[in-house]
Design a protein around this motif. Sequence first.
Motif, mmCIF file in Angstrom:
data_model
loop_
_atom_site.group_PDB
_atom_site.id
_atom_site.type_symbol
_atom_site.label_atom_id
_atom_site.label_comp_id
_atom_site.label_asym_id
_atom_site.label_seq_id
_atom_site.Cartn_x
_atom_site.Cartn_y
_atom_site.Cartn_z
ATOM 1 N N ARG A 5 37.752 35.365 33.125
ATOM 2 C CA ARG A 5 38.543 34.083 33.531
ATOM 3 C C ARG A 5 39.826 34.700 33.176
ATOM 4 N N ASN A 6 40.342 35.538 33.890
ATOM 5 C CA ASN A 6 41.605 36.671 34.060
ATOM 6 C C ASN A 6 42.590 35.929 35.614
ATOM 7 N N GLN A 7 43.349 35.183 35.426
ATOM 8 C CA GLN A 7 43.378 34.729 36.848
ATOM 9 C C GLN A 7 44.574 36.191 36.712
ATOM 10 N N ALA A 8 45.045 36.359 36.764
ATOM 11 C CA ALA A 8 46.160 37.593 36.585
ATOM 12 C C ALA A 8 45.243 38.574 37.464
ATOM 13 N N VAL A 9 44.625 38.786 36.864
ATOM 14 C CA VAL A 9 43.480 40.099 37.896
ATOM 15 C C VAL A 9 43.328 39.395 39.480
ATOM 16 N N LEU A 10 42.698 38.037 39.416
ATOM 17 C CA LEU A 10 42.124 37.816 39.947
ATOM 18 C C LEU A 10 43.101 37.833 41.803
ATOM 19 N N ALA A 11 44.265 37.524 41.378
ATOM 20 C CA ALA A 11 45.572 36.996 42.059
ATOM 21 C C ALA A 11 45.830 38.625 42.669
ATOM 22 N N ARG A 12 46.078 39.206 41.354
ATOM 23 C CA ARG A 12 46.505 40.737 42.029
ATOM 24 C C ARG A 12 45.325 41.083 42.897
ATOM 25 N N ILE A 13 44.458 40.945 42.761
ATOM 26 C CA ILE A 13 43.019 41.948 44.296
ATOM 27 C C ILE A 13 43.456 40.901 45.169
ATOM 28 N N PHE A 14 43.626 39.988 45.099
ATOM 29 C CA PHE A 14 43.655 39.121 46.020
ATOM 30 C C PHE A 14 45.119 39.647 47.510
ATOM 31 N N THR A 15 45.809 39.962 45.987
ATOM 32 C CA THR A 15 47.280 40.364 46.971
ATOM 33 C C THR A 15 47.466 41.392 47.545
ATOM 34 N N TYR A 16 46.161 42.544 46.861
ATOM 35 C CA TYR A 16 45.968 44.403 47.383
ATOM 36 C C TYR A 16 44.751 43.989 48.388
ATOM 37 N N GLN A 17 44.082 42.868 48.591
ATOM 38 C CA GLN A 17 43.253 42.630 49.758
ATOM 39 C C GLN A 17 44.068 41.978 50.299
ATOM 40 N N GLY A 18 45.219 40.952 51.229
ATOM 41 C CA GLY A 18 45.975 41.325 52.043
ATOM 42 C C GLY A 18 47.045 41.686 51.914
ATOM 43 N N GLN A 19 47.798 42.839 51.579
ATOM 44 C CA GLN A 19 48.419 44.472 52.200
ATOM 45 C C GLN A 19 47.469 45.380 52.410
ATOM 46 N N CYS A 63 35.763 44.161 40.720
ATOM 47 C CA CYS A 63 36.276 43.424 40.156
ATOM 48 C C CYS A 63 36.703 41.908 40.713
ATOM 49 N N LEU A 64 36.399 40.731 41.913
ATOM 50 C CA LEU A 64 36.176 39.805 41.448
ATOM 51 C C LEU A 64 35.411 39.184 41.059
ATOM 52 N N ALA A 65 34.916 39.931 40.790
ATOM 53 C CA ALA A 65 33.112 39.232 39.583
ATOM 54 C C ALA A 65 33.413 39.682 38.186
ATOM 55 N N LEU A 66 34.203 40.429 37.452
ATOM 56 C CA LEU A 66 34.640 40.822 36.534
ATOM 57 C C LEU A 66 35.528 40.118 36.335
ATOM 58 N N ALA A 67 36.525 39.541 37.608
ATOM 59 C CA ALA A 67 37.927 38.485 36.623
ATOM 60 C C ALA A 67 36.806 37.411 36.548
ATOM 61 N N SER A 68 36.734 36.912 37.355
ATOM 62 C CA SER A 68 36.069 35.148 37.175
ATOM 63 C C SER A 68 34.693 35.561 35.766
ATOM 64 N N GLU A 69 33.781 36.630 35.552
ATOM 65 C CA GLU A 69 33.827 36.544 34.625
ATOM 66 C C GLU A 69 34.562 36.287 33.518
ATOM 67 N N HIS A 114 33.766 48.082 32.339
ATOM 68 C CA HIS A 114 33.370 46.661 33.040
ATOM 69 C C HIS A 114 34.316 46.278 32.740
ATOM 70 N N ARG A 115 36.093 46.551 32.867
ATOM 71 C CA ARG A 115 36.854 45.477 32.668
ATOM 72 C C ARG A 115 37.302 45.683 34.281
ATOM 73 N N SER A 116 38.076 43.767 34.424
ATOM 74 C CA SER A 116 37.849 43.975 35.840
ATOM 75 C C SER A 116 39.970 44.162 36.416
ATOM 76 N N VAL A 117 40.888 44.866 35.134
ATOM 77 C CA VAL A 117 41.449 45.830 35.756
ATOM 78 C C VAL A 117 41.485 47.028 35.617
ATOM 79 N N ARG A 118 40.166 47.447 35.577
ATOM 80 C CA ARG A 118 39.894 49.403 35.551
ATOM 81 C C ARG A 118 39.850 49.097 37.249
ATOM 82 N N SER A 119 39.032 47.876 37.339
ATOM 83 C CA SER A 119 38.047 47.920 38.683
ATOM 84 C C SER A 119 39.538 47.645 39.698
ATOM 85 N N LEU A 120 40.166 46.715 39.668
ATOM 86 C CA LEU A 120 40.943 46.637 40.095
ATOM 87 C C LEU A 120 42.147 47.855 40.202
#
Length: 881
Positions: free
Chosen positions: A644-658, A636-642, A608-614
Amino acid sequence: MEFIAHRGELDFIAQIATAPAESAVVFVGEPGIGKSHLLAAALAEAQVQAVLLHANPAEAAWPLSGFSRIFASIGDSRAVEFGGRFTLRSTDPQFMFAAARDLLSLLRGLSLPPLLVLVDDLDKMDPETQTLIGFMAGRLAGTGLRFVATAERIGDDSPLAGFQQREVHRLTVNEAVELALAELGPGTDVGTLQIVAGQADGNPLVMMEAANSLSHEQVAGREPLVLPSRPTEAIKAAAAQRLAGIADAQLAMLETIALAPVSQISALTRQSTDDIDALEDVLYSGLAIAHGQYVRLVEPLLRSSLYWGMKPRDRRLRHSELAESNTGVDDRLRAWHASFAGPDAALTDDLLVAATGFAEEGDIAAAVELAERALLIAVDLEAHHVLVFRFASALRSQAELELAERYLLHVRFDKTSAALNMALASERIVIEFEKSQIVPSGDVDAAVSLYGDDDPSGAVRLLSSVTSFHAGRWEVDEGRRSWGLAGKFTDRASAEAVAASHEALSMLDAVDSRPVDEPPATRISSESLQARSPSSLISFATMLTYRERYAQARRVYAVLFSKPDLEPLAEEWARSMACTNELRAGDFHRARLAVEDWLSVSLPVTSHRSVRSLLLAWYSYSKERLDEARAHSAECLALASEERNQAVLARIFTYQGQASLLEGDPEEAVRVLLLADATAAHISNPSLLRHAADLVEACVLTGRMREAESVLRRMLEQQQQRPTRWLSLAVGRARAMVAPDDLAPTLFREAVSSYDGHDHSFDHGRTLLAQADRLAKLGHAQAAEHAASAATAAFENAGATLWARRYVAQAEPAPAVPASAVLALLTPEEREVAEMVRKGFRNREIAAELYISLRTVELRLTHIYRKVGARSRSHLASLLN
């Protein structure tokens, strides 16, 4: 107690209840496994009319008593009347089957609405009822009845053998812990519950009885446990059945094996050849299993029954005999068996050393049992704190974080022992980070201020680790603060600690893309790599990944994964970085393989780590499993918020944008890429996130030229400060996309020629695809077609199959289909959503307008896309227009 497990079984029952065809199933499982709770939960969640019946064993002697209760539950007066008058002329099979056929004919004539009949402990009803119901189970068509029953076991000759059978699975350790936590509440030590869960072997009843029998101090983790756990009466009865027919010699061998968590084979068989034969029989029966020179019982509950079934005096005598048998054979088990003769400080030390050895070998169950025994017999535990600490460290190295925390609760060092206190604080900080993925900065500062002056090497090692933690989260400023604090101690620290500090800085500089005086060597010898420690290799490989030296990094990861002393948590981090390395290289073929390799060795503690879900979100999308990708993205969004991992949040937004750009939805791409941009505002290195060129593209496609030019200007400024290969390529693509029509062809040619064909194949394909789109708009059809073909080849080379098909799909227009025909494929609810998409409403606006959740809108859109064959939101709108 709250029902929290067996979700798969509940979903299966729901399918039976709502399926068009009638059917019957029986769930089998040992006592206490949760069968009754399963049916109670199924009743609560039933979407059709349902009834729940519990067998009454006292009525089993009355023929058809169960049958009459079942018929009475149907709720139809005709069925009730018939059930009251029904009798059997004979219990001979032919008469029973004839009666069952009559019952089925009656039920079909009643035209009943769907009814889910849940029968708990069907195997405890009278034999006549079992025979009738067993015959009817496979012939329920047209009756309206769905039978779901439970039973302890069903033999081949059972009248219920005609039922479809499913086994109620044992709880996982995590499920059992969650179950007990719900009962015991806050303040409960999770490590203690993990030990109890291991002893309960997934049986919910045993788990709850054992958890409720713990003292307050044991629940809090401050008092040792007596292991193995004592069996319940139901477990004793089940064990007696399991052992029925076992020969005396085999039973004696089983009892001997039960005296220890593991037993040395040579110590068990040194008395006579009869012992060898008995052991072979036990192994053949499947009740025990051998690993190397050790043997253990397969079922913890069977061991519990055997162990506590012996008289105390007999146990002590056998322990004494086994202590002697293990002398000179296995010192660890000698200490275990000898400890039952009486308290002995030397044995406490021996047991803790033995437990640490088992932990380092990965045998956590044996390690824990020896450690609990050591704590139990210790006269003065303070005299053994160093060994308890080493044992906890060994558990942490095996990713047993909750267990490690439990044993650290017992450790207290004298305040004058700065090195020991620094080591203890560091261990707790590492465990906290591994559990939460958040750096406990306050604890770090406290440890360094309290013990750093007296233990400079320990302070440097801790701060180097913390610097690496921050680097992994792309927290450059925090990482430099930690490294700067370490600099206050390096002049008095050991060479090994200073080297760790330099490696941490090297990784941090790579994340920040800060120029270095001595860049990494272009050739690295295998001998130098093999000589490095795993932690040094991880730092080195991570640095190479962020320095865009992908081939070298790939080689270092390969060496690292071949290391026999690579700790699980270190391997977890390294494998996630190996995936990142291939993604950054633009090699999706290798990236998918890296993800699959990573998943094959992933740990429960990291599930249950955000980078795994990413990475799972990216992997699912690349495999065209879109529903899975959306689920992983949400997680991933939920776990990264929990975290407080801004790096993973930004990466999942980037993947969604692509993904939105790929699906032809540039408006959505702008939205999520702006989120990525805002989330990564603290990141100075644009090559980390790699979203800027996509944001330029999305802005251009939506007519936001001013915003696109602003992003490009920022990219050019960043290129001056932090030049990287990727940023140079991205700037070339972005400059061409925002250029006026007369300059665009030339700038695109320059951007395309910047690629050398050996790296960044995915970005090469993106640049070629943008070139093809622009040339097509300018009327250069032949040049556009050539660029599109080159883009497809680049995408195929990168393994980006979805992107490879994009231009092909655009180039082959589908035959026109009337909008009315498209809408006819949809349900009324889906038509509402589709019409609003056609009118240009966004998902949130649709949810607000229709008074439904955003998630419901997303699910309906997914169903709509599948039904009408739409590739994207814009494609759906075009179909409806």
